[in-house]
Scaffold this motif. Structure first.
Motif, PDB file in Angstrom:
ATOM      1  N   GLY A  42       1.016  -1.191  -0.095  1.00 40.74           N
ATOM      2  CA  GLY A  42      -0.020  -0.085  -0.050  1.00 40.74           C
ATOM      3  C   GLY A  42       0.924   1.196   0.070  1.00 40.74           C
ATOM      4  O   GLY A  42       0.807   2.139  -0.787  1.00 40.74           O
ATOM      5  N   SER A  43       1.762   1.541   0.928  1.00 38.03           N
ATOM      6  CA  SER A  43       2.819   2.527   1.033  1.00 38.03           C
ATOM      7  C   SER A  43       3.405   2.747  -0.426  1.00 38.03           C
ATOM      8  O   SER A  43       3.583   3.749  -0.911  1.00 38.03           O
ATOM      9  CB  SER A  43       3.765   2.402   2.067  1.00 38.03           C
ATOM     10  N   LEU A  44       4.017   1.566  -1.052  1.00 38.80           N
ATOM     11  CA  LEU A  44       4.592   1.636  -2.121  1.00 38.80           C
ATOM     12  C   LEU A  44       3.564   2.226  -3.343  1.00 38.80           C
ATOM     13  O   LEU A  44       4.017   3.121  -4.126  1.00 38.80           O
ATOM     14  CB  LEU A  44       5.199   0.316  -2.363  1.00 38.80           C
ATOM     15  N   ALA A  45       2.442   1.667  -3.342  1.00 37.54           N
ATOM     16  CA  ALA A  45       1.602   1.998  -4.308  1.00 37.54           C
ATOM     17  C   ALA A  45       1.310   3.406  -4.114  1.00 37.54           C
ATOM     18  O   ALA A  45       1.041   4.301  -5.195  1.00 37.54           O
ATOM     19  CB  ALA A  45       0.293   1.437  -4.114  1.00 37.54           C
ATOM     20  N   ILE A  46       1.137   4.156  -2.947  1.00 36.54           N
ATOM     21  CA  ILE A  46       0.788   5.500  -2.566  1.00 36.54           C
ATOM     22  C   ILE A  46       2.061   6.631  -3.345  1.00 36.54           C
ATOM     23  O   ILE A  46       1.801   7.117  -4.244  1.00 36.54           O
ATOM     24  CB  ILE A  46       0.610   5.751  -1.136  1.00 36.54           C
ATOM     25  N   LEU A  47       3.155   5.994  -3.133  1.00 33.86           N
ATOM     26  CA  LEU A  47       4.190   6.839  -3.261  1.00 33.86           C
ATOM     27  C   LEU A  47       4.596   6.706  -5.001  1.00 33.86           C
ATOM     28  O   LEU A  47       4.732   7.628  -5.740  1.00 33.86           O
ATOM     29  CB  LEU A  47       5.572   6.369  -2.589  1.00 33.86           C
ATOM     30  N   PHE A  48       4.466   5.325  -5.198  1.00 40.16           N
ATOM     31  CA  PHE A  48       4.708   5.192  -6.825  1.00 40.16           C
ATOM     32  C   PHE A  48       3.734   5.743  -7.719  1.00 40.16           C
ATOM     33  O   PHE A  48       3.907   6.410  -8.485  1.00 40.16           O
ATOM     34  CB  PHE A  48       4.854   3.525  -7.289  1.00 40.16           C
ATOM     35  N   GLY A  49       2.426   5.642  -7.420  1.00 41.10           N
ATOM     36  CA  GLY A  49       1.388   6.179  -8.059  1.00 41.10           C
ATOM     37  C   GLY A  49       1.203   7.577  -8.160  1.00 41.10           C
ATOM     38  O   GLY A  49       1.200   8.113  -9.072  1.00 41.10           O
ATOM     39  N   SER A  50       1.587   8.197  -7.053  1.00 41.26           N
ATOM     40  CA  SER A  50       1.567   9.679  -7.019  1.00 41.26           C
ATOM     41  C   SER A  50       2.823  10.227  -8.026  1.00 41.26           C
ATOM     42  O   SER A  50       2.379  11.154  -8.811  1.00 41.26           O
ATOM     43  CB  SER A  50       1.675  10.206  -5.680  1.00 41.26           C
ATOM     44  N   LEU A  51       3.905   9.584  -7.611  1.00 44.25           N
ATOM     45  CA  LEU A  51       5.063  10.050  -8.621  1.00 44.25           C
ATOM     46  C   LEU A  51       4.847  10.106 -10.125  1.00 44.25           C
ATOM     47  O   LEU A  51       5.133  11.056 -10.710  1.00 44.25           O
ATOM     48  CB  LEU A  51       6.289   9.532  -8.016  1.00 44.25           C
ATOM     49  N   ARG A  52       4.200   8.629 -10.385  1.00 46.04           N
ATOM     50  CA  ARG A  52       3.953   8.515 -11.875  1.00 46.04           C
ATOM     51  C   ARG A  52       3.051   9.578 -12.304  1.00 46.04           C
ATOM     52  O   ARG A  52       2.653  10.077 -13.399  1.00 46.04           O
ATOM     53  CB  ARG A  52       3.494   7.179 -12.205  1.00 46.04           C
ATOM     54  N   ALA A  53       2.056   9.914 -11.492  1.00 47.32           N
ATOM     55  CA  ALA A  53       0.952  11.054 -12.020  1.00 47.32           C
ATOM     56  C   ALA A  53       1.395  12.087 -12.048  1.00 47.32           C
ATOM     57  O   ALA A  53       0.854  12.703 -13.026  1.00 47.32           O
ATOM     58  CB  ALA A  53      -0.291  10.788 -10.842  1.00 47.32           C
ATOM     59  N   ILE A  54       2.603  12.507 -11.284  1.00 52.37           N
ATOM     60  CA  ILE A  54       3.033  13.920 -11.619  1.00 52.37           C
ATOM     61  C   ILE A  54       3.616  13.945 -12.910  1.00 52.37           C
ATOM     62  O   ILE A  54       3.532  15.134 -13.807  1.00 52.37           O
ATOM     63  CB  ILE A  54       4.160  14.265 -10.634  1.00 52.37           C
TER      64      ILE A  54
END
Lengths: 119, 102, 492, 140
Positions: free
Chosen positions: C286-298
């Motif tokens: 979950g934590s990785l998803a939060i960070l990775f997803g947000s970074l890719r979204a940017i």
């Protein structure tokens, strides 16, 4: 080794089929081969379920005089449903492949990627 | 006893033929000879296996059903091979000749 | 009389409507029947949810066969909430779809489109309501197959590849689930979820159960696009027709995550699956998803793709809440499923409305969206909710999750959650800035079709819902707390 | 596609048998292995054989695509219709016992109707899939 005994033979066959199917889904660039891999993968699952229903010496589960051991019909029924699902999946996959070939003039994943990247 | 043996022989022969067909399918050089291997051996091998199974079942409804299966396969199998060969010929596939690349 | 059958009617109504819609001769009639079904379903969903409030559950036996043998449906607070989400989103998306889909799909296909849509809804509601784990697989495949067909109707040709790839990975996920079910069946001899739950504790074949558990959850996490298994998602959300993106983003992954929750806590039970290891694994993913997803979204340059990556990040919050395994964390996770569902549907609808004219969702092409000033309101509400700004629904769920993290003493988790919100500010600002504050050379005039009244109504409804459920949390949070208490076996 | 004489003769001979077998599987399904899905697949196999032997045009004159679409919807309607009829008669969804006064007779009627619905849908859908693919291959 109990794992290699004849009782487990069909599990090995199933596992090998699963692996073959998944390999083909992941490694082959051709979309048709990917779909064929998917089909093999699903067939292996059907085999797995059907092997669950086997009773030594059992007959078809319809009550008849002279028989008292019956195969477990439930896994077969479940697989009937799963086979229907599998047929539908493969048919949909083929339809998509045909439309992909119409749109890209290719069925190779790498060539399609290339065309997408250029666009 | 004799029936057991007859059934066994038929089944074994059928299995052997089917293996020969598979081998031919694998080893022959071009489409037509492969079709030949598969089609010819399939028809006879099915006949033998059905016969073997019918020996096992004796004169019951099962052997009648087996006979029906055999009869239908006897019609459809050659027709299927014929259609395949015909389609291949019409679409311009030339048979293999000695010394020529397949 | 109908009161006894409300549960099953939720599933039967769209199943009945689908063939009728396909038979109807005109597209307006088809849409009318679809929206009628959706309204009835919404009414039913609200009613059943009110019935089960306070911890009762509704049982329904299909064909009159008693549970371990027949298929039974069971409705409690948890799936009541999910059913409400699906029905609400279905209703709103159908309102929106009328004008949006007619601009994208040729008229003769519209009947089939709405029929397929009804099948998706049948499948989703079936998954949510059924109490039989194989029946769940069947509904999973019904909804997925219809989804692949809907995605393939997208306007760009990449939609076809997206649909095909989703077909491969979706079927792989469902097949893994099926193997898992088979192994559990081999170990226990039952498919009914409650019966399974009681058999699993006393089974003498723990190894079979463990491997079944592994297969089952790998498949489900693939379906739910949890971080390392998310690869199919961005393409699907980017290229499917606008209304379909909105429907999928709000329902399909949420429903798959619901199945994870149900199987993990109800079927296998806390003692079996936790083994603290799996919970920690969920926290990590979950934590990785939060960070990775947000970074890719940017990094994204396409509005819908940006929203898709943000979805991956937001799913991470729910997974974190699940991994915490406390009432606060779990209710935060559940309410986040609902809250993020309505938020993301609203944002995808907004993206669809902007794309109506230009036919693309590339941010640079959409810049200068000033000709639709009202949409700024929607993007602001939705964006603030993604960030977790007080007064919107996103705040509630993140607040609960943060509380749960503090309760457990997981300070690093709190940091991740806050960092996620910070990153969310960046990507939300990115699209709002590009859309509204970058001066556009000649603004793309609205030559294309204008948004219909239904579209505005749908967006307005969702915006209101975002704010309303963000201020008045008694209903959603109450149901989620009920569900969490039941799942964890805690008595208030 | 130029139809082939040998295939035509064989198809004429076989198709009636295939159909009889399909109906046997369909309606004898409650006494022996069988059921709607299997029967539907067999019927569509007959349709495929017909198209191979006599060509798509002739087949579509017999069953136009539109009719197949209607049939596939009708099958699902029959299925859910039986379920809803059970509801209206006071039972649970798909509880066939309430269909008739006699429980067993009701079960019988219910399962036959359900399987008929399944059979119609499967037969028409699979035929539809084949027809659509055949059309496609002729375009390109």
């Amino acid at each position: 080794m109990s794992l290699l005994s004849i009782d487990h033979l069909y599990y090995w066959v199933i596992v090998i089929l699963l692996m073959l199917g998944m390999y083909s889904m992941i490694a082959k660039p051709n979309l048709l081969k990917k779909l064929a891999g998917l089909s093999i993968f699903q067939s292996a699952i059907f085999l797995f379920y059907i092997s669950l229903g086997k009773q030594t010496g059992g007959t078809a589960p319809i009550i008849a005089p002279g028989y008292d051991t019956y195969a477990n019909p439930l896994p077969h029924v479940l697989m009937l449903t799963a086979i229907v699902v599998g047929v539908a999946t493969v048919a949909l996959g083929y339809a998509l492949i045909i439309r992909i070939r119409d749109a890209y003039d290719s069925m190779e994943e790498d060539q399609i990627r290339e065309q997408d990247d250029q666009a | 006893m004799i029936i057991e043996w007859a059934s066994l022989v038929c089944l074994a022969l059928g299995g052997l033929l089917s293996m020969a067909g598979g081998l031919g399918l694998h080893r022959f050089p071009d489409f037509y000879s492969r079709l030949h291997a598969a089609g010819l051996s399939d028809t006879l091998c099915v006949a033998l296996i059905m016969l073997g199974l019918a020996f096992q079942a004796g004169l019951t409804l099962v052997s009648v059903k087996l006979f029906l299966i055999f009869a239908f396969l006897y019609f459809t199998n050659p027709t299927a091979s014929y259609c395949l060969g015909h389609a291949a010929w019409r679409s311009g596939l030339k048979p293999y000749r000695r010394g020529q690349e397949s | 009389m109908i009161e006894n059958h409300m549960t099953i009617m939720l599933v039967v109504l769209p199943m009945l409507a689908a063939p009728l819609i396909a038979l109807l001769p005109s597209k307006n009639l088809s849409w009318g029947l679809a929206i009628l079904t959706a309204t009835l379903q919404l009414y039913l969903a609200v009613n059943v949810l009110l019935d089960v409030q306070g911890g009762t559950a509704i049982h329904y036996e299909l064909g009159g066969w008693a549970p371990p043998w027949g298929i039974s449906y069971r409705l409690d607070s948890l799936n009541g909430l999910m059913a409400l989400l699906v029905c609400l989103i279905n209703f709103v998306c159908l309102l929106y779809a009328k004008a949006s889909i007619e601009a994208e799909i040729p008229g003769r296909k519209l009947g089939l489109f709405y029929a397929t849509w009804q099948l998706v809804v049948t499948g989703l509601l079936g998954i949510v309501l059924t109490g039989d784990i194989f029946n769940l697989f069947v509904f999973l495949e019904i909804s997925s197959l219809s989804t692949y067909a809907l995605i393939g109707m997208g306007r760009q040709r990449q939609a076809l590849m997206a649909a095909f790839q989703y077909l491969l990975s979706g079927t792989l996920g469902a097949s893994f689930f099926l193997i898992g079910v088979g192994l559990c069946y081999a170990a226990t001899g039952t498919l009914n979820m409650q019966d399974l739950a009681s058999q699993i504790g006393q089974s003498d074949q723990p190894m079979t159960l463990y491997s079944g558990f592994a297969f089952l959850f790998t498949g489900l996490l693939l379906k739910a696009a949890i971080y390392p298994l998310h690869a199919w998602l961005p393409n699907v959300y980017q290229f499917s027709p606008q209304a379909v993106s909105a429907l999928l983003s709000a329902t399909s992954t949420k429903v798959a995550l619901y199945v994870v929750v149900r199987c993990l806590l109800d079927v296998f039970g806390v003692e079996f699956s936790l083994s603290r290891l799996f919970a920690d694994l969920l926290l990590l993913a979950g934590s990785l998803a939060i960070l990775f997803g947000s970074l890719r979204a940017i990094q994204q340059t396409d509005l819908k793709r940006l929203l898709a990556y943000s979805s991956i990040a937001q799913l991470g919050y729910s997974v974190v809440g699940l991994g915490l395994l406390t009432v606060t964390g779990l209710s935060g996770a559940l309410v986040h499923l609902f809250n993020h569902g309505i938020t993301k549907a609203a944002l995808f609808m907004g993206a669809g409305m902007l794309a109506l004219g230009p036919g693309t969702t590339l941010l640079t092409r959409l810049a200068g969206g000033t000709h639709r000033p009202w949409l700024l309101l929607l993007f602001l509400t939705g964006g603030l909710s993604l960030i977790g700004f007080p007064g919107t629904v996103g705040f509630i769920s993140k607040w609960m999750l943060a509380l749960a993290a503090i309760e457990q003493g997981h300070w690093w988790l709190l940091v991740v959650i806050l960092l996620g919100s910070l990153l969310a500010i960046l990507y939300v600002w990115k699209f709002i800035e590009t859309l509204y504050f970058v001066p556009q050379n000649p603004p793309e005039t609205s030559t294309g079709p204008v948004p219909g009244r239904g579209m505005w109504l749908a967006c307005g409804l969702l915006c209101l819902a975002i704010v309303y459920f963000g201020l008045d949390t008694r209903f959603t949070l109450g149901v989620a707390m009920d569900a969490a208490r039941q799942l964890l076996g805690v008595h208030p | 596609m130029r139809p082939d004489l040998l295939l035509k003769v064989l198809a004429k001979f076989l198709i009636p048998f295939i159909l009889i077998f399909a109906f046997y599987v369909q309606f004898h399904g409650d006494f022996s292995p069988g059921g709607g899905f299997q029967a539907g697949v067999i019927i569509s196999a007959a349709a495929v054989l017909y198209v191979l032997a006599f060509g798509l045009e002739l087949a579509e004159r017999g069953i136009p695509l539109r009719a197949l679409q209607y049939l596939s919807s009708t099958g699902i309607l029959l299925y859910t219709g039986v379920g809803v009829a059970c509801l209206l008669k006071g039972g649970n969804f798909l509880d066939y016992s309430v269909l008739l006064d006699n429980d067993v007779a009701g079960q019988h009627l219910g399962i036959i109707l359900i399987e008929l619905g399944v059979g119609i849908t499967v037969a028409s859908t699979l035929t539809l899939i084949f027809f659509t693919f055949a059309h496609w291959s002729r375009h390109s």
